[in-house]
Scaffold this motif. Sequence first.
Motif, PDB file in Angstrom:
ATOM      1  N   VAL A   1       8.014  -0.331  -4.437  1.00 23.03           N
ATOM      2  CA  VAL A   1       8.501  -1.209  -3.586  1.00 23.03           C
ATOM      3  C   VAL A   1       6.795  -1.973  -3.084  1.00 23.03           C
ATOM      4  O   VAL A   1       5.963  -1.875  -3.276  1.00 23.03           O
ATOM      5  CB  VAL A   1       8.187  -0.979  -1.444  1.00 23.03           C
TER       6      VAL A   1
ATOM      7  N   ILE B   1       4.324   6.859  -0.777  1.00 24.43           N
ATOM      8  CA  ILE B   1       4.819   7.979  -0.460  1.00 24.43           C
ATOM      9  C   ILE B   1       6.521   8.393  -0.840  1.00 24.43           C
ATOM     10  O   ILE B   1       7.253   9.646  -0.983  1.00 24.43           O
ATOM     11  CB  ILE B   1       5.576   7.792   1.603  1.00 24.43           C
ATOM     12  N   ILE B   2       7.307   7.016  -1.518  1.00 26.28           N
ATOM     13  CA  ILE B   2       8.499   7.309  -1.756  1.00 26.28           C
ATOM     14  C   ILE B   2       8.598   8.942  -2.781  1.00 26.28           C
ATOM     15  O   ILE B   2       9.012   9.982  -3.446  1.00 26.28           O
ATOM     16  CB  ILE B   2       9.473   6.424  -2.165  1.00 26.28           C
ATOM     17  N   GLU B   3       7.380   8.483  -3.721  1.00 27.92           N
ATOM     18  CA  GLU B   3       7.027   8.876  -4.944  1.00 27.92           C
ATOM     19  C   GLU B   3       6.794  10.612  -4.763  1.00 27.92           C
ATOM     20  O   GLU B   3       7.200  11.199  -5.562  1.00 27.92           O
ATOM     21  CB  GLU B   3       6.005   8.378  -5.958  1.00 27.92           C
ATOM     22  N   ASN B   4       5.960  10.412  -4.101  1.00 29.94           N
ATOM     23  CA  ASN B   4       5.712  12.444  -3.462  1.00 29.94           C
ATOM     24  C   ASN B   4       6.987  12.542  -2.781  1.00 29.94           C
ATOM     25  O   ASN B   4       6.766  13.657  -1.915  1.00 29.94           O
ATOM     26  CB  ASN B   4       4.239  12.294  -3.383  1.00 29.94           C
ATOM     27  N   ASN B   5       7.587  12.080  -2.693  1.00 32.93           N
ATOM     28  CA  ASN B   5       8.952  12.970  -2.048  1.00 32.93           C
ATOM     29  C   ASN B   5       8.515  13.305  -0.573  1.00 32.93           C
ATOM     30  O   ASN B   5       8.974  14.407   0.485  1.00 32.93           O
ATOM     31  CB  ASN B   5       9.516  14.075  -2.807  1.00 32.93           C
ATOM     32  N   VAL B   6       7.977  12.663   0.395  1.00 30.78           N
ATOM     33  CA  VAL B   6       8.031  12.861   1.640  1.00 30.78           C
ATOM     34  C   VAL B   6       7.901  11.980   2.537  1.00 30.78           C
ATOM     35  O   VAL B   6       9.101  11.102   2.132  1.00 30.78           O
ATOM     36  CB  VAL B   6       5.382  11.877   2.340  1.00 30.78           C
ATOM     37  N   GLN B   7       9.135  13.069   3.643  1.00 30.34           N
ATOM     38  CA  GLN B   7       9.959  12.138   3.944  1.00 30.34           C
ATOM     39  C   GLN B   7       9.535  10.746   4.863  1.00 30.34           C
ATOM     40  O   GLN B   7       9.012  10.517   5.805  1.00 30.34           O
ATOM     41  CB  GLN B   7      11.284  12.983   5.103  1.00 30.34           C
ATOM     42  N   ILE B   8       9.998   9.868   4.984  1.00 26.86           N
ATOM     43  CA  ILE B   8       9.555   8.788   5.847  1.00 26.86           C
ATOM     44  C   ILE B   8      11.295   7.771   6.354  1.00 26.86           C
ATOM     45  O   ILE B   8      12.195   7.279   5.379  1.00 26.86           O
ATOM     46  CB  ILE B   8       8.997   7.922   5.340  1.00 26.86           C
ATOM     47  N   TYR B   9      11.189   7.301   7.546  1.00 23.69           N
ATOM     48  CA  TYR B   9      12.045   6.611   8.375  1.00 23.69           C
ATOM     49  C   TYR B   9      11.729   5.970   9.080  1.00 23.69           C
ATOM     50  O   TYR B   9      10.757   5.339   9.314  1.00 23.69           O
ATOM     51  CB  TYR B   9      13.055   8.539   9.276  1.00 23.69           C
ATOM     52  N   ASP B  10      12.808   5.053   9.247  1.00 23.65           N
ATOM     53  CA  ASP B  10      13.062   4.098   9.960  1.00 23.65           C
ATOM     54  C   ASP B  10      11.491   2.782  10.130  1.00 23.65           C
ATOM     55  O   ASP B  10      11.053   2.735  11.017  1.00 23.65           O
ATOM     56  CB  ASP B  10      12.687   4.335  11.685  1.00 23.65           C
ATOM     57  N   ILE B  11      11.439   2.681   8.568  1.00 28.07           N
ATOM     58  CA  ILE B  11      10.000   1.394   7.817  1.00 28.07           C
ATOM     59  C   ILE B  11      10.541   0.328   8.566  1.00 28.07           C
ATOM     60  O   ILE B  11      11.513  -0.101   8.059  1.00 28.07           O
ATOM     61  CB  ILE B  11      10.222   1.582   6.196  1.00 28.07           C
ATOM     62  N   LYS B  12       9.772  -0.259   9.121  1.00 24.11           N
ATOM     63  CA  LYS B  12      10.040  -1.441  10.199  1.00 24.11           C
ATOM     64  C   LYS B  12       9.203  -2.014   9.563  1.00 24.11           C
ATOM     65  O   LYS B  12       7.604  -1.912   9.403  1.00 24.11           O
ATOM     66  CB  LYS B  12      10.361  -1.387  11.375  1.00 24.11           C
TER      67      LYS B  12
ATOM     68  N   GLY C   1      15.504  12.249  -0.857  1.00 21.49           N
ATOM     69  CA  GLY C   1      15.457  12.909  -1.705  1.00 21.49           C
ATOM     70  C   GLY C   1      14.116  11.857  -3.113  1.00 21.49           C
ATOM     71  O   GLY C   1      12.700  11.232  -2.408  1.00 21.49           O
ATOM     72  N   PHE C   2      13.614  11.989  -4.246  1.00 22.41           N
ATOM     73  CA  PHE C   2      12.780  11.657  -5.035  1.00 22.41           C
ATOM     74  C   PHE C   2      12.985  10.470  -5.691  1.00 22.41           C
ATOM     75  O   PHE C   2      14.348  10.326  -6.163  1.00 22.41           O
ATOM     76  CB  PHE C   2      11.947  12.750  -6.125  1.00 22.41           C
TER      77      PHE C   2
ATOM     78  N   LEU D   1      15.466  -5.613   8.214  1.00 26.96           N
ATOM     79  CA  LEU D   1      15.402  -4.584   6.794  1.00 26.96           C
ATOM     80  C   LEU D   1      14.681  -3.892   7.842  1.00 26.96           C
ATOM     81  O   LEU D   1      13.431  -3.757   7.965  1.00 26.96           O
ATOM     82  CB  LEU D   1      15.318  -5.104   6.212  1.00 26.96           C
ATOM     83  N   SER D   2      14.953  -2.661   7.707  1.00 28.87           N
ATOM     84  CA  SER D   2      13.972  -1.705   7.532  1.00 28.87           C
ATOM     85  C   SER D   2      14.898  -0.485   6.349  1.00 28.87           C
ATOM     86  O   SER D   2      15.751  -0.735   6.165  1.00 28.87           O
ATOM     87  CB  SER D   2      14.868  -0.915   9.213  1.00 28.87           C
ATOM     88  N   MET D   3      13.933   0.621   6.242  1.00 27.48           N
ATOM     89  CA  MET D   3      14.250   1.422   4.837  1.00 27.48           C
ATOM     90  C   MET D   3      13.854   2.800   5.384  1.00 27.48           C
ATOM     91  O   MET D   3      12.724   3.129   6.500  1.00 27.48           O
ATOM     92  CB  MET D   3      13.233   0.541   4.243  1.00 27.48           C
ATOM     93  N   LYS D   4      14.342   3.887   4.846  1.00 22.05           N
ATOM     94  CA  LYS D   4      13.960   5.576   4.745  1.00 22.05           C
ATOM     95  C   LYS D   4      14.095   5.728   3.447  1.00 22.05           C
ATOM     96  O   LYS D   4      14.289   4.939   2.432  1.00 22.05           O
ATOM     97  CB  LYS D   4      14.656   5.816   5.537  1.00 22.05           C
ATOM     98  N   ASN D   5      13.317   6.893   3.206  1.00 26.18           N
ATOM     99  CA  ASN D   5      13.914   7.044   2.260  1.00 26.18           C
ATOM    100  C   ASN D   5      14.754   8.667   1.546  1.00 26.18           C
ATOM    101  O   ASN D   5      14.747   9.350   2.759  1.00 26.18           O
ATOM    102  CB  ASN D   5      12.012   8.065   1.603  1.00 26.18           C
TER     103      ASN D   5
ATOM    104  N   ILE E   1       4.245   2.987   0.795  1.00 29.50           N
ATOM    105  CA  ILE E   1       5.261   3.197   0.676  1.00 29.50           C
ATOM    106  C   ILE E   1       5.535   3.444  -0.388  1.00 29.50           C
ATOM    107  O   ILE E   1       6.385   4.565  -0.147  1.00 29.50           O
ATOM    108  CB  ILE E   1       6.599   1.660   1.677  1.00 29.50           C
ATOM    109  N   SER E   2       5.454   2.824  -1.721  1.00 34.28           N
ATOM    110  CA  SER E   2       5.861   3.946  -2.671  1.00 34.28           C
ATOM    111  C   SER E   2       5.300   4.551  -3.199  1.00 34.28           C
ATOM    112  O   SER E   2       5.710   5.981  -3.494  1.00 34.28           O
ATOM    113  CB  SER E   2       5.177   2.916  -3.745  1.00 34.28           C
TER     114      SER E   2
ATOM    115  N   PHE F   1       7.477  -5.331   1.063  1.00 30.32           N
ATOM    116  CA  PHE F   1       8.678  -5.661   2.398  1.00 30.32           C
ATOM    117  C   PHE F   1       8.271  -6.194   3.140  1.00 30.32           C
ATOM    118  O   PHE F   1       6.914  -6.153   3.976  1.00 30.32           O
ATOM    119  CB  PHE F   1       8.527  -3.747   2.869  1.00 30.32           C
TER     120      PHE F   1
END
Lengths: 400, 92
Positions: free
Chosen positions: B39, A29-40, B69-70, B63-67, A26-27, B42
Amino acid sequence: MKKKFGHYGFAYVRFTAIGAYKEKLISSIIENNVQIYDIKESKGELSAVIKASDYLYICKSAKKYGIKTRVSERFGLYFRLYGYRKRWGLVIGPMCCVAVILVLSQFVWDIRISGNDNVSKSQLYALADECGIYPGAYVHNFSVSDCESLAMADIKDLSWISVEREGSRIYIKVKEKEIAKPVDIPPETPCNIVSDYDCQLISATVKRGVLQVKTGDGIRKGQLLISGTVDNNNDGVIHIHAEGELIARCQQTEEFYLPYRQNKRKPISEEKHSTYFMFGDFSIKSPFDNVEISDTDDFSYREEYGFINIFGIKTPFRYKKGIYTFYENEQVTYMQEDIINQLNKQRGAFEANFLQDCRVISAIPEIIKEKEGIRLKVTYTVDRNIGIKQKISLVYDKAE
Amino acid sequence: MNVNKLAKKFDKLKNTTRQHSFIYISDDGCIDVEYCHKVLKFEKEQIILQLAKSNLKIIGLELSMKNYGFMNVKIFGKIHSIEFDDNKEGII
């Protein structure tokens, strides 16, 4: 969430990841600015939604951290359409529809004329037809400016014409010349009243001016009846606008002639038809009825409308039937009585048209039989209003 | 090197070296965290994020999460509490 991505997105996948270092994934993905949604997280499994195009990157990252990934769900427009990839009808149908619209929009289907009053619509339709503008004509086969020029040259009563094309419809807007009414002599302009017939005056009522003839006098055409030149005792001569009502008895002779042998226009028993199928204002000619008309043919044309019946069931669609009646000329020899009847009809028409404003005192007919035909001579004695106004032209001597 | 790429890299560097993170708590259902470095944990009931100066522990349910932007994340679910922890031992 499925609804959100499935309805509005193009292509999304839900994946599950099993492994010890899913937080690192996850880190990353976030660091590389890839859009990810609804992480459960559920039962040690991570599930999230990403764009289908990013899944390859996720797989590479997951492999790096020893995580096993698997696509659990696909949604989005791309995956929705993918299921229909072998149903060619769904593609061909809209394409055919667009093609039909494109093809039909290349033809004229309706002509609308506005602004005409004295110039008939049929005259304008005929002119448009001459220019190549008719229902079914290809839009690139005619020039609207040429049609406008031709219309202005051909129809003298037009002062302006505009031919416009909007899609498959042609609008012909015209403006006609205003026909100038005969100008009466204005009441303040001096004028005389002169006779317009050879006749005998029987009554005269003078409103303004001086009567120049007496009741019972014989009058020649052009003779002065009421003068607008009046002798004023104090100021000499003055000129006024003469007015009055003059009734005179006139005699006139009219002749009507008809030969025994005449050309009679006789309809040929066989009629020819052309059928058009009507769709609203549009009409499409049936290819089965083909009426050939040459320039020398003498024919009349009329139209009949009706509803199309299929196996006795009336449909809402109409048809138009154009009926051509052809005529031929035939030499006919008439009897004397027939000729006299025809001459009397002519005489009646003449009286109705030309002696309407007169009181007919007497009408003496004389039938003259000639070798080739019969001549009807009628001597009319009528009482009618006479007198036309004639402007007095004044010439002044500059020396005075 | 392309100037735009250079500017992006500089921006990224600036964000990673940033000394402060921002946390927006909308209500007990949503938290926005800007400049989340990592993170750390999780789970369904607990999320631990490494921020610029400390760790942020969010405890709740589903709990759930989305990103977006950077280095920005958004956390949804029934949030019960948040805690700050300076202990860097938890960093993996």
